[in-house]
Design a protein around this motif. Sequence first.
Motif, PDB file in Angstrom:
ATOM      1  N   ASP A  44      -0.311   2.035  14.568  1.00  0.00           N
ATOM      2  CA  ASP A  44      -1.486   2.761  15.054  1.00  0.00           C
ATOM      3  C   ASP A  44      -2.541   2.892  13.959  1.00  0.00           C
ATOM      4  O   ASP A  44      -2.208   2.985  12.774  1.00  0.00           O
ATOM      5  CB  ASP A  44      -1.082   4.158  15.522  1.00  0.00           C
ATOM      6  N   PRO A  45      -3.833   2.914  14.337  1.00  0.00           N
ATOM      7  CA  PRO A  45      -4.892   3.144  13.344  1.00  0.00           C
ATOM      8  C   PRO A  45      -4.727   4.509  12.686  1.00  0.00           C
ATOM      9  O   PRO A  45      -4.234   5.465  13.301  1.00  0.00           O
ATOM     10  CB  PRO A  45      -6.177   3.075  14.176  1.00  0.00           C
ATOM     11  N   GLN A  46      -5.119   4.606  11.439  1.00  0.00           N
ATOM     12  CA  GLN A  46      -5.115   5.871  10.709  1.00  0.00           C
ATOM     13  C   GLN A  46      -6.532   6.437  10.707  1.00  0.00           C
ATOM     14  O   GLN A  46      -7.507   5.691  10.568  1.00  0.00           O
ATOM     15  CB  GLN A  46      -4.659   5.653   9.272  1.00  0.00           C
ATOM     16  N   GLY A  82      -5.221   4.181   2.318  1.00  0.00           N
ATOM     17  CA  GLY A  82      -4.347   4.354   3.463  1.00  0.00           C
ATOM     18  C   GLY A  82      -3.107   3.487   3.296  1.00  0.00           C
ATOM     19  O   GLY A  82      -2.909   2.843   2.263  1.00  0.00           O
ATOM     20  N   SER A  83      -2.267   3.446   4.313  1.00  0.00           N
ATOM     21  CA  SER A  83      -0.999   2.726   4.215  1.00  0.00           C
ATOM     22  C   SER A  83      -0.931   1.593   5.226  1.00  0.00           C
ATOM     23  O   SER A  83      -1.485   1.704   6.329  1.00  0.00           O
ATOM     24  CB  SER A  83       0.173   3.683   4.472  1.00  0.00           C
ATOM     25  N   ASN A  84      -0.279   0.506   4.820  1.00  0.00           N
ATOM     26  CA  ASN A  84       0.026  -0.540   5.808  1.00  0.00           C
ATOM     27  C   ASN A  84       1.504  -0.502   6.195  1.00  0.00           C
ATOM     28  O   ASN A  84       2.019  -1.462   6.779  1.00  0.00           O
ATOM     29  CB  ASN A  84      -0.397  -1.926   5.325  1.00  0.00           C
ATOM     30  N   TYR A  85       2.185   0.593   5.836  1.00  0.00           N
ATOM     31  CA  TYR A  85       3.545   0.897   6.284  1.00  0.00           C
ATOM     32  C   TYR A  85       4.523  -0.243   6.008  1.00  0.00           C
ATOM     33  O   TYR A  85       5.383  -0.574   6.834  1.00  0.00           O
ATOM     34  CB  TYR A  85       3.543   1.251   7.777  1.00  0.00           C
ATOM     35  N   GLY A  86       4.382  -0.840   4.834  1.00  0.00           N
ATOM     36  CA  GLY A  86       5.313  -1.866   4.425  1.00  0.00           C
ATOM     37  C   GLY A  86       5.181  -3.195   5.136  1.00  0.00           C
ATOM     38  O   GLY A  86       6.020  -4.087   4.953  1.00  0.00           O
ATOM     39  N   LYS A 135       0.806  -1.221   0.000  1.00  0.00           N
ATOM     40  CA  LYS A 135       0.000   0.000   0.000  1.00  0.00           C
ATOM     41  C   LYS A 135       0.838   1.270   0.000  1.00  0.00           C
ATOM     42  O   LYS A 135       0.298   2.360  -0.118  1.00  0.00           O
ATOM     43  CB  LYS A 135      -0.938   0.001   1.213  1.00  0.00           C
ATOM     44  N   GLY A 136       2.153   1.147   0.199  1.00  0.00           N
ATOM     45  CA  GLY A 136       2.989   2.335   0.161  1.00  0.00           C
ATOM     46  C   GLY A 136       2.631   3.313   1.261  1.00  0.00           C
ATOM     47  O   GLY A 136       2.278   2.936   2.372  1.00  0.00           O
ATOM     48  N   ASP A 137       2.740   4.611   0.936  1.00  0.00           N
ATOM     49  CA  ASP A 137       2.464   5.658   1.927  1.00  0.00           C
ATOM     50  C   ASP A 137       1.218   6.458   1.552  1.00  0.00           C
ATOM     51  O   ASP A 137       1.159   7.682   1.760  1.00  0.00           O
ATOM     52  CB  ASP A 137       3.681   6.591   2.053  1.00  0.00           C
ATOM     53  N   THR A 138       0.198   5.791   0.985  1.00  0.00           N
ATOM     54  CA  THR A 138      -1.017   6.485   0.576  1.00  0.00           C
ATOM     55  C   THR A 138      -1.725   7.085   1.783  1.00  0.00           C
ATOM     56  O   THR A 138      -2.075   6.365   2.720  1.00  0.00           O
ATOM     57  CB  THR A 138      -1.980   5.522  -0.135  1.00  0.00           C
ATOM     58  N   PRO A 139      -1.944   8.399   1.808  1.00  0.00           N
ATOM     59  CA  PRO A 139      -2.677   8.976   2.944  1.00  0.00           C
ATOM     60  C   PRO A 139      -4.152   8.595   2.889  1.00  0.00           C
ATOM     61  O   PRO A 139      -4.737   8.489   1.813  1.00  0.00           O
ATOM     62  CB  PRO A 139      -2.488  10.481   2.756  1.00  0.00           C
ATOM     63  N   LEU A 140      -4.745   8.363   4.048  1.00  0.00           N
ATOM     64  CA  LEU A 140      -6.162   8.005   4.131  1.00  0.00           C
ATOM     65  C   LEU A 140      -7.002   9.268   3.975  1.00  0.00           C
ATOM     66  O   LEU A 140      -6.824  10.244   4.718  1.00  0.00           O
ATOM     67  CB  LEU A 140      -6.450   7.337   5.475  1.00  0.00           C
ATOM     68  N   ALA A 141      -7.918   9.260   3.017  1.00  0.00           N
ATOM     69  CA  ALA A 141      -8.759  10.439   2.763  1.00  0.00           C
ATOM     70  C   ALA A 141     -10.160   9.985   2.351  1.00  0.00           C
ATOM     71  O   ALA A 141     -10.315   8.977   1.658  1.00  0.00           O
ATOM     72  CB  ALA A 141      -8.150  11.316   1.683  1.00  0.00           C
ATOM     73  N   LEU A 142     -11.156  10.732   2.762  1.00  0.00           N
ATOM     74  CA  LEU A 142     -12.566  10.429   2.492  1.00  0.00           C
ATOM     75  C   LEU A 142     -13.169  11.519   1.624  1.00  0.00           C
ATOM     76  O   LEU A 142     -12.952  12.714   1.875  1.00  0.00           O
ATOM     77  CB  LEU A 142     -13.340  10.330   3.815  1.00  0.00           C
ATOM     78  N   THR A 143     -13.924  11.144   0.604  1.00  0.00           N
ATOM     79  CA  THR A 143     -14.654  12.105  -0.220  1.00  0.00           C
ATOM     80  C   THR A 143     -16.109  11.665  -0.323  1.00  0.00           C
ATOM     81  O   THR A 143     -16.421  10.470  -0.231  1.00  0.00           O
ATOM     82  CB  THR A 143     -14.058  12.212  -1.638  1.00  0.00           C
ATOM     83  N   LEU A 144     -16.997  12.625  -0.518  1.00  0.00           N
ATOM     84  CA  LEU A 144     -18.430  12.372  -0.631  1.00  0.00           C
ATOM     85  C   LEU A 144     -18.928  12.802  -2.003  1.00  0.00           C
ATOM     86  O   LEU A 144     -18.440  13.786  -2.565  1.00  0.00           O
ATOM     87  CB  LEU A 144     -19.205  13.126   0.452  1.00  0.00           C
TER      88      LEU A 144
END
Length: 468
Positions: free
Chosen positions: A139-141, A63-67, A30-39
């Motif tokens: 930690d949870p994102q 989001g990311s699973n940090y490798g 998943k790399g370093d994809t930031p978690l973001a929500l859109t509507l």
Amino acid sequence: MKRLTYIACCLMAMAFATGCKEDELADLNKGDTPLALTLSEQTLILNETNRDKTILSMNWTSGSNYGTNAAITYELQIAQAGTGFTDPLTYFPGKTVYNYTFTTKALNNAIRGHFNTQAGTGITLEARVIATVAADNVDPQVSPVVSFSVTTYEPVSETLFLYGTATSAGWDNSQAIAMTPAEVPGTFTWQGQLSSGGFKFLTVAGQDFPSYVKGNSQNSIVLRTSASQTDNPWTISDPGIYEIEVNLLALSVLITKMEGPAYSQIFMVGSAAPNGWDISNATELVQNPDNLYEFTYTGVMNPGEFKFPVNRNSDWQQDMYMKLDETHMYLHHGGDPDDSKWEIAKKGYYTITLNLQDLTISINRLKLYMVGSATPIGWDISNSIEMEEDATDGCIFKYSGPMIAGEFKFPVNRNSDWGQDMYMRLDDTHMYLHHGGDPDDNKWTLTEDGNYAITANVEALTINIQKL
């Protein structure tokens, strides 16, 4: 030796990869994809006319699973603005799911039920997604919060009943007649015989309120919620067959007197029919009390021909409904030379329905299914086991295979509402037809696991259960 070791390692790696579940593989990198929500929408004014349509789509990044290559699970939260998510609506879409959608009805029910909003009043909400990685020390994102507003509505009843002295129910609200919901939300139809007298509408059979009564015109309706409000029924002065269409959203009703069917009795005769060509004993079809144009026969048919006379006169000069094609018919006039009949190729238990209004006919042979804790599929009626129909006698159905200690019975379709007809236990060797909605629920019970041969005969109403 080194080459063999290398090949073995490759094979182990391939086995590990193919053994992973699809949703786990999807989370590997998943790399370093930031978690973001859109509507899809920020301002929603809900309208019940669109209650079954998707009104809101919530989408988020992975989001990311940090490798760690570990799976990520998601939690969607919706809370009233300014509450800090202390009492949110919570949804768990699962792994590798990045979208959650609401129909108008689902969103309206959720917002009104959880936040106790008033119909027609807007509420400002906040939404966020929490991503949890299935790995230690991660930690949870939490996504940035997204705001949106919703204006809800007061839903109308999804059931409607007709009663009154103009109907067969009289003023006994427990006998009120169910109307048929139409495709358009809030609309209902009914067709049948009305006598001289009055009628009105109930939303719940057996309860006087809420009800709908006549408004300031013949075509307007008013919601009545207490005995203190005006009780104004509609009045029928000209008895006959009527069609009633009600729209609870538009608060309107259309009451139309119809001409009625040309005949009040229809019979079946022919080599395929139960009484053969004996027209004086021709089998009478059952007229639908809610649609007097509709006549139905349910029972055994034999290989052969059939047609539908309108009486049992033995001179054979009466009108008859005859075959135009497999799904349509025409009215043969008594004395005319035409003689077009339908054919049954295989004996079986059939439901045959005629509609004199649009001159259609449907011919369906019974299928039989098995469901229950004793069966391999349990109580999952949508996947109930289809019994094997006998090659020559469509009234005989068989199953041969594994069963476990438990109960079983025979529905006639896979409808998940459980309201269908079923064949149920009369005793260990006999059965009866349970009618959908009736309270009886008699099942056969097996006390031992094993392979069984089960034969059900819907004509003789017998069952044979043999442990192999």
